[in-house]
Design a protein around this motif. Structure first.
Motif: not given
Length: 305
Positions: A161-165, A169-172, A232-234, A254-259
């Protein structure tokens, strides 16, 4: 038999001292047994110097036959003994730290209920292990298998899974495609064996490609890798274990780029190809295959590689 065992272990390890440690016999006994074997055969099996120990040509040929004989006898003993007794004795296993903490350790009471006479020495690391030299019976490792000296029995495969906190995501901002990742920072994972940093994998519509992301911090341990992402380091790519699933369900990741798919991480239990699979190793291997099948099915993942 003792002389054959002593010679085989000395030849495999390249050391009388290490052979004595593994067999738990006095070093003097090992030395005498090998000397008596050479006298019996009237040939030199080993070249000994102060710095190294190597096999003679006769020793190389003899070792191959001795290993077959010992394996056949071990198999015969095991076939008879297993009708009457349970697997017993010391078993040395090395597993990734996260697997030891979250999967193996919680399930061990059931393993010992089945096999109360096995004494387990459980090492936890992601480093490469020389099973013969270190006297380890089997290991669990993730990723592709490149060592043809090992038998690799598949345990299954975790979806990546590609994910981040949410804080990151709120910062970047949230990337909408892999191309957007050039503007982001990763929490990368690197190989304990080579130090190589693994690229991010993506696949969509039959097309697979990689992205190498810059990082401020990387890790070679799965739990640390997830912890750095939670901090939250990346952005990270992590196998969807039970722990990761819980973080996602709680909103901590949060999972991202789920497509875009990120592939799967295969997992194997491995043991030396030229060593007979003893009853206690077989018991552990069969148990851990069953254990991971249940874990993967509970996650809705495929237990097949």
């Amino acid at each position: 038999m003792r002389a054959l065992q002593a010679f085989a272990r000395v030849a495999e390890l390249g050391s009388f001292t290490r052979a004595a440690e593994q067999l738990r016999w006095p070093k003097a006994t090992i030395t005498v047994l090998v000397q008596q074997l050479e006298e019996h055969l009237a040939v030199k099996l080993l070249h000994r110097t102060t710095r190294r120990l190597t096999l003679t040509d006769d020793g190389v040929a003899y070792l191959e036959g001795v290993q077959r004989v010992l394996a056949d006898i071990d198999e015969l003993d095991g076939a008879v003994a297993q009708r009457h007794i349970h697997p017993r004795g010391r078993l040395r296993v090395d597993v990734p730290a996260a697997a030891g903490r979250h999967v193996i350790a919680p399930a061990l009471p059931e393993f010992f209920r089945r096999h109360p006479e096995i004494r387990l020495e459980l090492g936890s690391s992601d480093r490469p292990v020389d099973l013969i030299v270190e006297g380890v019976d089997c290991v669990i490792r993730g990723g592709l298998v490149h060592d043809d000296q090992l038998v690799a029995r598949p345990l299954g495969a975790f979806e990546v899974i590609t994910c981040a906190s949410p804080e990151y995501l709120a910062r970047h901002g949230t990337p909408r495609s892999p191309d957007d990742l050039e503007q982001h920072r990763a929490v990368n994972f690197f190989s304990s064996k080579t130090g190589r940093v693994f690229a991010f994998d993506f696949e969509r519509d039959g097309l697979a490609f990689e992205r190498q992301l810059a990082h401020q911090v990387s890790a070679n341990d799965a739990d640390t890798h997830v912890a750095l992402t939670l901090a939250g380091l990346g952005i990270a790519q992590c196998p969807r274990t039970r722990v990761l699933t819980e973080h996602i369900a709680a909103g901590r990741l949060v999972p991202i780029l789920t497509e875009w798919g990120a592939g799967r991480l295969p997992l194997y239990v491995m043991y030396p190809r030229n060593r007979h699979l003893s009853g206690r190793v077989r018991a552990f291997v069969d148990w851990v295959v069953e254990l991971y099948r249940g874990k993967l099915e509970a996650l809705g993942a495929s237990p097949r590689i």
